[in-house]
Write an enzyme that holds these catalytic residues in place. Structure first.
Site, mmCIF file in Angstrom:
data_model
loop_
_atom_site.group_PDB
_atom_site.id
_atom_site.type_symbol
_atom_site.label_atom_id
_atom_site.label_comp_id
_atom_site.label_asym_id
_atom_site.label_seq_id
_atom_site.Cartn_x
_atom_site.Cartn_y
_atom_site.Cartn_z
ATOM 1 N N GLU A 17 -0.407 1.917 4.077
ATOM 2 C CA GLU A 17 -1.656 2.663 4.037
ATOM 3 C C GLU A 17 -1.931 3.339 5.379
ATOM 4 O OE1 GLU A 17 -4.507 0.214 1.002
ATOM 5 O OE2 GLU A 17 -4.357 -0.575 3.033
ATOM 6 N N CYS A 18 -2.143 4.621 5.363
ATOM 7 C CA CYS A 18 -2.569 5.398 6.530
ATOM 8 C C CYS A 18 -1.678 5.101 7.745
ATOM 9 C CB CYS A 18 -4.038 5.148 6.829
ATOM 10 S SG CYS A 18 -4.800 6.442 7.841
ATOM 11 N N GLY A 19 -2.167 4.351 8.736
ATOM 12 C CA GLY A 19 -1.340 4.045 9.897
ATOM 13 C C GLY A 19 -0.068 3.318 9.535
ATOM 14 N N SER A 71 0.335 6.093 1.289
ATOM 15 C CA SER A 71 -0.741 7.066 1.203
ATOM 16 C C SER A 71 -1.629 6.955 2.435
ATOM 17 C CB SER A 71 -1.585 6.824 -0.055
ATOM 18 O OG SER A 71 -2.678 7.726 -0.115
#
Length: 432
Positions: A319-321, A410
């Site tokens: 997720e993200c990072g 994502s």
């Protein structure tokens, strides 16, 4: 039905001092042996870390979109059964957003106190405070707090014009030395602030000194239907979770859900070069890999271990990072490019302006989930999205969901309780 004193701390806008006041009240009560439970309105990982340190207990999200009414009701009822005091910190201004802090306070009958930055006003303070009080009849205001007051005389001016049913609870003096460091649009993570506990005690001292006589925390009745336990769909599954300053964006409710589903959670720190634990699935949450890119890159085993995870068709959620750490390359805000794990084709660039912000709803193959997005980087990848999110408020943010073998990635920060069955299905057997 359970009764517990409760207070909802809001403000006219962001930056008014909600977090510091909420943390000050929590620390003041906690250090006197009181059991305090603190909640944060809406998606946020930074403020809850401060509030957890202040209260000594995890700070959970209350969000009518991400979690829904029944979930929020359950969280509050569970807290009321064990707590001496419940505090809820709002988000942005009291009436901002959809759903707003006012919506949440009205839904659960929580008395509101607004923190107003009084540094550049005098008698207008009362006009602003009464305007907030009267804007919606279904929101009950228990008083108002003046923040960043210049002097005792300034504090007396702020009292002028306040109605009897809107008392001034406290006039907190301006103390720049008590400000916390910020990064992007939020505070620096609690675990990155070695002097935080001393700061929280100083906040509590300031609160106790500024508190005017007569504050009474109103008891609120909390009720929730007894929810049937979730089936142990992940019984016997070991899920490895990265957790440190590079991967710190984790909702406590997500961990609770995985445990309730029967999973065994194994935490590890990539920054300390701890190896990926023996596991059936893995999760790399969001955080700040761009601040620790060289340390992550020099990890002697992590990239190979994660590659082996995907080669063995074991589920890996990034997720993200967490997603940025798996790319071929990540360019930080200073313009320096870093080689990353190379498990996901693409490059990202951290920019000075915000790239995306907002609530998100997305359809996983296993079912719909909700969450939010907040990032300063942009991504260039040849992968085609498996799905794309939508924003319930019509905002521009619409994050892509990527799938490569058993890797799912994502910019989205997913809120697992929004669909426990979908989360369980992914971690049990990700599509290859």
């Amino acid at each position: 039905m359970t009764s517990c004193p409760a207070l909802f701390i809001s403000a006219p806008s962001s930056g008014s001092g909600k977090t510091s006041v909420t943390a000050a009240i929590a620390r003041s009560h906690a250090r006197r042996g009181k059991h305090v439970r603190v909640f944060k309105t809406g998606p946020d990982f930074l403020d809850p870390g401060i509030l957890e340190r202040a209260s000594g207990r995890p700070a959970y999200q209350l969000d009518l979109f991400m979690g829904g009414f029944a979930h929020c009701q359950q969280l509050l009822a569970e807290a009321a059964r064990e707590a001496d005091l419940i505090l809820v910190e709002g988000v942005m201004g009291l009436f901002d957003g959809n759903p707003s802090s006012a919506d949440l306070a009205a839904t659960f009958g929580l008395p509101v106190v607004c923190v107003i930055d009084a540094s550049s006003m005098a008698q207008t303070f009362a006009a602003l405070a009464t305007g907030l009080q009267r804007f919606r009849a279904d929101v009950h205001h228990a008083g108002v707090i003046a923040n960043r007051v210049g002097s005792p005389g300034h504090g007396r001016m702020l009292l002028e014009g306040l109605p009897a049913d809107l008392p001034l609870i406290a006039a907190l003096p301006r103390q720049p030395q008590l400000s916390l460091p910020e990064r992007h649009l939020g505070l620096v993570q609690a675990l990155e602030q070695p002097e935080l506990d001393a700061q929280l005690d100083a906040w509590a001292d300031a609160w106790e000194a500024a508190l005017r006589p007569g504050l009474a925390f109103c008891p609120v009745e909390f009720h929730a239907e007894l929810e049937p336990p979730l089936p142990p769909l992940l019984q016997g599954r070991r899920i490895a979770i990265a957790r440190d300053a590079a991967f710190g964006f984790i909702y406590p409710a997500n961990l609770d859900l995985l445990r309730e589903l029967g999973a065994e959670l194994r935490f590890f720190s990539p920054l300390r070069h701890e190896p990926l634990p023996d596991c059936d699935a893995a999760w790399l949450p969001g955080g700040y890999p761009e601040l620790h890119a060289e340390t992550l890159r020099s990890h002697p085993t992590l990239a190979a271990a994660l590659a082996a995870q995907v080669a063995a068709a074991k589920p890996l959620l990034a997720e993200c990072g967490g997603m940025l750490a798996l790319l071929d390359e990540l360019t930080d805000a200073a313009g320096k490019a870093h080689r990353m794990a190379g498990l996901m084709p693409g490059r990202a660039h951290v920019q000075p302006r915000l790239a995306a912000l907002g609530l998100q709803s997305i359809d996983w193959p296993e079912g719909p989930l909700r969450g939010h997005t907040f990032h300063y980087s942009t991504l260039d990848t040849p992968l085609q999205p498996l799905a794309r999110a939508t924003n319930p408020n019509g905002g521009k943010a619409a994050e892509a969901l990527y799938q490569q073998g058993s890797l799912r990635a994502s910019y989205l920060h997913h809120y697992f309780p929004s669909n426990p069955q979908a989360v369980a299905a992914f971690f049990l057997n990700a599509p290859a």
